[in-house]
Enzyme design. Sequence first.
Site, short mmCIF file in Angstrom:
data_model
loop_
_atom_site.label_atom_id
_atom_site.label_comp_id
_atom_site.label_asym_id
_atom_site.label_seq_id
_atom_site.Cartn_x
_atom_site.Cartn_y
_atom_site.Cartn_z
NE ARG A 1 8.13 24.15 -40.96
CZ ARG A 1 8.36 23.01 -41.62
NH1 ARG A 1 8.41 23.00 -42.94
NH2 ARG A 1 8.52 21.89 -40.98
CG ASN B 1 18.29 14.27 -24.55
OD1 ASN B 1 18.37 13.85 -23.39
ND2 ASN B 1 18.88 13.67 -25.57
N GLY C 1 7.78 18.15 -34.94
CA GLY C 1 8.96 17.40 -35.38
C GLY C 1 8.79 15.93 -35.04
CB SER C 2 11.24 13.26 -34.33
OG SER C 2 12.09 13.72 -35.36
N GLY D 1 5.64 22.34 -31.90
CA GLY D 1 6.70 21.68 -32.67
C GLY D 1 6.23 20.36 -33.22
CB ALA E 1 10.15 9.40 -33.51
CE LYS F 1 17.62 10.04 -22.90
NZ LYS F 1 16.61 10.85 -23.59
CD GLU G 1 18.52 18.57 -28.10
OE1 GLU G 1 17.46 19.19 -27.90
OE2 GLU G 1 18.62 17.34 -27.94
#
Length: 303
Positions: free
Chosen positions: A35, A103, A9-10, A7, A129, A182, A262
């Site tokens: 991709r 997360n 991504g960020s 991945g 990010a 969290k 999420e």
Amino acid sequence: TTWHVLGAGSLGSLWAVRLARVGLPVTLILRDPARLAAYRASGGLTLVEQGQEQHIAIPAQTVDAAEPISRLLVACKAYDAQSAVARLAPRLAENAELILLQNGLGSQDAVATLVPKARCLFASSTEGAFRDGDWRVVFAGHGFTWLGDLAHPQPPYWLDDLLLAGIPHEWQTQILTRLWRKLALNCAINPLTVLYGCRNGGLRDHHCEVATLCGELTELLEHCGQPAAAQDLHNEVTRVIQATGANYSSMYQDVAHGRRTEISYLLGYACEAAKRHHLNLPHLNQLRNRLIAHLAVHGLPGT
Ligand code: NAP
């Protein structure tokens, strides 16, 4: 050992660029040939840090490449982790290690069950990010990443790679406590910012509702064997609302950009855990129902 990063991504790009720029071997794993072709056409990843752009050509491959994987950084969203890892499972070497950056809770266990022979490390990160274009990531908020392994208390030797790459981290033997804490902070803040369409600081106008949710979340954590994560929860939530008053929560931003949230791994996970423990938490359940209804109005899934 090569760092395979699943991945780009960020967070995946943020890790990949920092590891690669100090000379460590990194390979990106992208979802499909289209991709991969798009990535190759762009010539690499760009990291924007304090206004400075750094471009770096990191090798990439698709999920279906043949090369075995010994160390895998799983950097996709929680709802993609299980299916993505399932596709990579045949490539995992004996004694492979997976670092799960997702997360919330729920996806880590789902992944660990898929690959019983691999060592799965859980991570919790406060780094921030975002992508401001394809293959471009902006390093927006400095933070910290805690890593831990429920099954083995000893840290892996490759933490030295993170040190070399300047990725602030700490080995955490109580990683579940950190992930639960969290998750609880997220449940007390993010859904309400979505429902009220406000910045975190806007919740100062809803302090009674926040306090009620914190009460139920505290009860939940205690029933789930996480008393340390429950300690002083309401005070920390109040502190976070103050300290991040000008920010929009990650869930708010997801909804604002029309991206899937999420929720199943955050508020949804909390409500399911309460159900498993036969705990009646009416405000938390009501919050989930309100959030699902709100997401539906925006054409977004409630899972
Ligand atoms: P993101 O920017 O959406 O990146 C996820 C990446 O995973 C995308 O590039 C996506 O590919 C890729 N992906 C999904 N399924 C894949 C598959 N089967 N094979 C290959 N690649 C696949 O997400 P993120 O913001 O980095 O978040 C990742 C996790 O870190 C989340 O759980 C998030 O909550 C957590 N986190 C993020 C931050 C942050 O600041 N961003 C901070 C703390 C924690 P495409 O590009 O093709 O869609």
